[in-house]
Motif scaffolding. Structure first.
Motif, short mmCIF file in Angstrom:
data_model
loop_
_atom_site.label_atom_id
_atom_site.label_comp_id
_atom_site.label_asym_id
_atom_site.label_seq_id
_atom_site.Cartn_x
_atom_site.Cartn_y
_atom_site.Cartn_z
N LEU A 90 -22.05 -36.54 32.72
CA LEU A 90 -21.35 -36.33 31.43
C LEU A 90 -21.89 -35.23 30.66
N ALA A 91 -23.29 -35.09 30.70
CA ALA A 91 -23.92 -34.02 29.80
C ALA A 91 -23.44 -32.79 30.14
N LEU A 92 -23.06 -32.49 31.32
CA LEU A 92 -22.75 -31.08 31.92
C LEU A 92 -21.25 -30.90 31.42
N LYS A 93 -20.23 -32.18 31.08
CA LYS A 93 -18.87 -31.86 30.85
C LYS A 93 -18.91 -31.64 29.28
N ALA A 94 -19.88 -32.30 28.61
CA ALA A 94 -20.02 -32.02 27.18
C ALA A 94 -20.48 -30.62 26.97
N GLN A 95 -21.29 -30.25 27.53
CA GLN A 95 -22.13 -28.95 27.00
C GLN A 95 -20.70 -27.78 27.51
N LYS A 96 -20.08 -28.08 28.65
CA LYS A 96 -19.07 -27.05 29.15
C LYS A 96 -17.92 -27.10 27.91
N LYS A 97 -17.70 -28.24 27.45
CA LYS A 97 -16.70 -28.41 26.36
C LYS A 97 -16.78 -27.52 25.08
N ILE A 98 -18.11 -27.92 24.72
CA ILE A 98 -18.55 -27.42 23.49
C ILE A 98 -18.78 -25.93 23.68
N LEU A 99 -19.22 -25.27 24.82
CA LEU A 99 -19.95 -23.95 25.09
C LEU A 99 -18.64 -23.14 25.38
N LYS A 149 -24.65 -31.10 20.28
CA LYS A 149 -24.52 -30.27 19.20
C LYS A 149 -25.75 -29.78 18.36
N VAL A 150 -26.69 -30.67 18.20
CA VAL A 150 -27.93 -30.26 17.80
C VAL A 150 -28.44 -28.96 18.55
N GLY A 151 -28.27 -29.09 19.95
CA GLY A 151 -28.86 -27.75 20.46
C GLY A 151 -28.15 -26.69 20.42
N VAL A 152 -26.91 -26.72 20.06
CA VAL A 152 -26.00 -25.94 19.74
C VAL A 152 -26.43 -24.93 18.40
N LEU A 153 -26.60 -25.97 17.46
CA LEU A 153 -27.06 -25.42 16.19
C LEU A 153 -28.38 -24.70 16.14
N LEU A 200 -29.76 -23.25 18.99
CA LEU A 200 -29.32 -21.90 19.67
C LEU A 200 -28.83 -20.75 18.71
N HIS A 201 -28.16 -21.32 17.50
CA HIS A 201 -27.66 -20.14 16.80
C HIS A 201 -28.57 -20.11 15.36
N ASN A 202 -29.85 -20.45 15.39
CA ASN A 202 -30.48 -20.50 14.22
C ASN A 202 -30.04 -20.85 13.17
N GLN A 203 -29.37 -22.31 12.99
CA GLN A 203 -28.53 -22.69 11.89
C GLN A 203 -29.60 -23.48 10.89
N PHE A 204 -30.67 -23.81 11.59
CA PHE A 204 -31.64 -24.77 10.67
C PHE A 204 -32.59 -23.96 9.82
N SER A 205 -32.66 -24.27 8.36
CA SER A 205 -33.57 -23.63 7.69
C SER A 205 -35.10 -24.15 8.12
N THR A 206 -35.93 -23.32 7.20
CA THR A 206 -37.31 -23.67 7.54
C THR A 206 -37.82 -25.07 7.34
N GLU A 207 -37.18 -25.56 6.37
CA GLU A 207 -37.53 -27.08 5.80
C GLU A 207 -36.87 -27.76 7.15
N GLU A 208 -35.73 -27.61 7.67
CA GLU A 208 -34.89 -28.44 8.57
C GLU A 208 -35.78 -28.48 9.85
N MET A 209 -36.52 -27.05 10.12
CA MET A 209 -37.22 -26.89 11.58
C MET A 209 -38.30 -27.98 11.36
N ALA A 210 -38.92 -27.82 9.99
CA ALA A 210 -40.16 -28.87 9.86
C ALA A 210 -39.62 -30.34 10.21
#
Length: 289
Positions: free
Chosen positions: A112-121, A172-176, A178-188
């Motif tokens: 299931l995880a593989l299918k979800a990753q394929k679909k989103i990526l 979805k969190v992994g994709v975000l 990967l694309h460095n979408q999180f701010s410094t505060e969010e990374m904390a």
């Protein structure tokens, strides 16, 4: 792949939007090899048989984006979009970890995880590059969690939905990330979440391994704190539907009846809990969680 009356292989494409005109794809459509999106023949610029060029077709969106150095837009689903890059990265490296199987015997969280990753990526690279490696131990832990939920709820459908929601959130969190979408505060916030999740996993194992230590209020408190941090992390990025998935997952896992049933001595759920703890031990030892 091409779709049409004269093609040897036909796939219904009406529910997919044409990558060029954004209208529903019909029977005379061709699938891009870079983006895996469908394109009307009239929008593709192709003449004659689509079958002869299907193996190498690249749509205008991909070719023009590559020519000007631009990025492509990545659809995360549920109305959530993200600008995608042309360079592919393995999602498993960042994570550290829709069809569903019909029975307990063939249900697989890894599949299931593989299918979800394929679909989103699929919009980030070729379909071949989307064949990701999903960690076997993490998949087995989710499989045992599925068995615990199904055994307690007596509902295959609901147990599958919880696991499906977990995987969608993680991907979805992994994709975000990967694309460095999180701010410094969010990374904390993310680091705080990882620390607390590590403590939660250790507590789950300890309560099973050491007699008379189980305290469901402790687990419920850990789960509630993790839920709050995850909501905070995705607040500015994902939709209300994703927030609903977070509530659904943590609501099921922190249910007092579920936790009590899982840790009841000689419970029918004990074998699954034992295997789950073995998997958590491995993930903790390898510093995955």
């Amino acid at each position: 792949m091409a779709s049409g009356k004269a093609c040897g292989e036909v796939e219904r494409t009406g529910k997919w939007l044409c990558a060029v005109c954004k209208k529903g794809g019909g029977v005379n459509s061709i699938q891009g090899t870079m983006c895996a999106e469908w394109v009307h023949q009239k929008c593709s610029g192709l003449r004659g048989s689509l079958t002869s060029v299907a193996a190498a077709f690249k749509c205008k969106v991909c070719t023009e984006g590559a020519a000007d150095g631009g990025n492509v837009e990545l659809d995360l689903g549920d109305g959530e979009k993200l600008e995608g890059v042309k360079t592919f990265c393995y999602l498993g490296d960042m994570l550290n970890g829709e069809e569903m199987a019909g029975t307990t015997e063939n249900f697989s969280s890894k599949s299931l995880a593989l299918k979800a990753q394929k679909k989103i990526l699929s919009g980030m690279a070729s379909r071949g590059a989307a064949n990701l490696v999903v960690d076997d131990v993490t998949g087995s832990v989710l499989d045992e969690l599925y068995r615990l939920l199904r055994g307690h709820l007596n509902s295959r459908k609901e147990a599958e939905k919880v696991i499906k929601d977990i995987i969608k959130i993680v991907v979805k969190v992994g994709v975000l990330s990967l694309h460095n979408q999180f701010s410094t505060e969010e990374m904390a916030v993310a680091r705080r979440f990882k620390t607390l999740f590590h403590q939660l996993a250790m507590t789950v194992v300890t309560f099973y391994r050491v007699e008379f230590t189980f305290d469901r209020t402790v687990l419920m408190k850990h789960l509630e704190t993790c839920k709050g941090l995850l909501h905070k992390l995705i607040e500015n990025h994902l939709s209300a539907k994703s927030h609903g998935r977070v509530d659904h997952v943590f609501g099921r896992l922190s249910d007092a009846g579920f936790l009590t049933a899982v840790y009841t001595p000689d419970s029918p759920l004990c074998p699954a809990l034992s295997r789950l703890c073995d998997g958590l031990d491995k993930l903790l030892d390898d510093d995955v969680i």
